[in-house]
Design a protein around this motif. Structure first.
Motif, short mmCIF file in Angstrom:
data_model
loop_
_atom_site.label_atom_id
_atom_site.label_comp_id
_atom_site.label_asym_id
_atom_site.label_seq_id
_atom_site.Cartn_x
_atom_site.Cartn_y
_atom_site.Cartn_z
N TRP A 177 15.21 -57.32 8.14
CA TRP A 177 16.37 -57.62 8.98
C TRP A 177 17.56 -58.00 8.10
N THR A 178 17.32 -58.84 7.09
CA THR A 178 18.41 -59.26 6.21
C THR A 178 18.90 -58.10 5.34
N GLN A 179 18.05 -57.14 5.06
CA GLN A 179 18.44 -56.02 4.20
C GLN A 179 19.21 -54.94 4.95
N GLY A 180 18.88 -54.74 6.24
CA GLY A 180 19.45 -53.59 6.92
C GLY A 180 20.20 -53.87 8.20
N GLY A 181 20.30 -55.13 8.58
CA GLY A 181 21.00 -55.42 9.83
C GLY A 181 20.39 -54.68 11.00
N LEU A 182 19.07 -54.80 11.17
CA LEU A 182 18.37 -54.07 12.21
C LEU A 182 18.03 -55.01 13.37
N PRO A 183 18.93 -55.13 14.35
CA PRO A 183 18.69 -56.07 15.44
C PRO A 183 17.44 -55.76 16.26
N VAL A 184 16.98 -54.52 16.28
CA VAL A 184 15.78 -54.17 17.04
C VAL A 184 14.56 -54.93 16.51
N LEU A 185 14.61 -55.35 15.26
CA LEU A 185 13.48 -56.09 14.70
C LEU A 185 13.26 -57.43 15.40
N ALA A 186 14.29 -57.99 15.99
CA ALA A 186 14.12 -59.25 16.72
C ALA A 186 13.14 -59.08 17.88
N LEU A 187 13.11 -57.88 18.46
CA LEU A 187 12.19 -57.62 19.57
C LEU A 187 10.73 -57.62 19.12
N PHE A 188 10.51 -57.45 17.83
CA PHE A 188 9.16 -57.53 17.27
C PHE A 188 8.92 -58.89 16.61
N LEU A 189 9.95 -59.41 15.97
CA LEU A 189 9.82 -60.65 15.21
C LEU A 189 9.52 -61.86 16.10
N LEU A 190 10.23 -62.00 17.19
CA LEU A 190 10.03 -63.17 18.05
C LEU A 190 8.61 -63.24 18.63
N PRO A 191 8.07 -62.15 19.18
CA PRO A 191 6.68 -62.22 19.64
C PRO A 191 5.69 -62.49 18.50
N GLU A 192 5.94 -61.90 17.33
CA GLU A 192 5.04 -62.15 16.19
C GLU A 192 4.98 -63.63 15.85
N LEU A 193 6.14 -64.26 15.80
CA LEU A 193 6.17 -65.69 15.49
C LEU A 193 5.49 -66.51 16.59
N GLY A 194 5.68 -66.11 17.85
CA GLY A 194 5.02 -66.80 18.95
C GLY A 194 3.51 -66.68 18.89
N TRP A 195 3.01 -65.46 18.67
CA TRP A 195 1.56 -65.27 18.55
C TRP A 195 1.01 -66.00 17.33
N ALA A 196 1.75 -66.02 16.23
CA ALA A 196 1.30 -66.75 15.04
C ALA A 196 1.17 -68.23 15.37
N ALA A 197 2.17 -68.79 16.02
CA ALA A 197 2.14 -70.23 16.34
C ALA A 197 0.94 -70.60 17.19
N VAL A 198 0.70 -69.84 18.25
CA VAL A 198 -0.40 -70.23 19.14
C VAL A 198 -1.77 -69.97 18.51
N GLN A 199 -1.86 -68.99 17.62
CA GLN A 199 -3.15 -68.72 16.99
C GLN A 199 -3.43 -69.62 15.78
N LEU A 200 -2.42 -70.32 15.33
CA LEU A 200 -2.62 -71.29 14.25
C LEU A 200 -2.63 -72.73 14.78
N TRP A 201 -2.48 -72.87 16.10
CA TRP A 201 -2.48 -74.18 16.76
C TRP A 201 -3.88 -74.77 16.71
N PRO A 202 -4.00 -76.10 16.69
CA PRO A 202 -5.34 -76.71 16.66
C PRO A 202 -6.19 -76.34 17.87
N VAL A 203 -7.49 -76.20 17.63
CA VAL A 203 -8.47 -75.91 18.66
C VAL A 203 -9.50 -77.04 18.66
N ARG A 204 -9.81 -77.54 19.83
CA ARG A 204 -10.86 -78.57 19.92
C ARG A 204 -12.15 -77.91 20.35
N GLU A 205 -13.22 -78.52 19.95
CA GLU A 205 -14.52 -78.01 20.39
C GLU A 205 -14.68 -78.29 21.86
N ARG A 206 -15.01 -77.32 22.61
CA ARG A 206 -15.21 -77.35 24.08
C ARG A 206 -14.69 -78.59 24.66
#
Length: 133
Positions: free
Chosen positions: A104-133
């Motif tokens: 994005w910083t190299q090419g000014g490609l705003p369409v990447l935001a449509l991929f970047l934001l969900p990626e960051l969201g999925w990363a956050a929830v999948q790295l969030w703490p998990v408790r045992e049952r």
């Protein structure tokens, strides 16, 4: 600290895999990739960015390899989501996000935001703490 129960976390892993399957499938064959590239180019222009260039054989190969690999990884997580798979997927999404942000910083490609934001969201929830049952 807030945490996910294991069953809820496994549903998150499953839904992230479904998301990947839908978003990545167009990157898995030369025919679907080119149709997708044309649509992404039009969307990028509509968002104020430049036309996306046509891909040569080497660039197409790497896009197809990425698409194929993510499809296989998606099916694995759909068939048997685990906490471990979620953690690895979260880490992979951070790496994908890093390289998308770099592009994005190299090419000014705003369409990447449509991929970047969900990626960051999925990363956050999948790295969030998990408790045992």
């Amino acid at each position: 600290m807030l945490s996910f129960s294991t069953p809820r976390f496994l549903r998150i892993v499953w839904f992230s895999a479904l998301y990947d399957l839908v978003v990545t499938a167009p990157f898995a064959t030369p025919w679907t990739f080119e149709l997708n590239r044309v649509q992404l180019s039009a969307l990028n222009q509509a968002l104020g960015g430049p036309v996306l260039p046509a891909f040569g054989p080497v660039q197409m190969l790497f896009a197809l390899l990425m698409g194929s690999l993510v499809l296989v990884w998606s099916v694995l997580r759909l068939r048997g989501p685990t906490v471990q798979f979620g953690r690895y997927d979260g880490a992979a999404r951070l790496l994908f996000s890093l390289w998308m942000a770099w592009a994005w910083t190299q090419g000014g490609l705003p369409v990447l935001a449509l991929f970047l934001l969900p990626e960051l969201g999925w990363a956050a929830v999948q790295l969030w703490p998990v408790r045992e049952r």
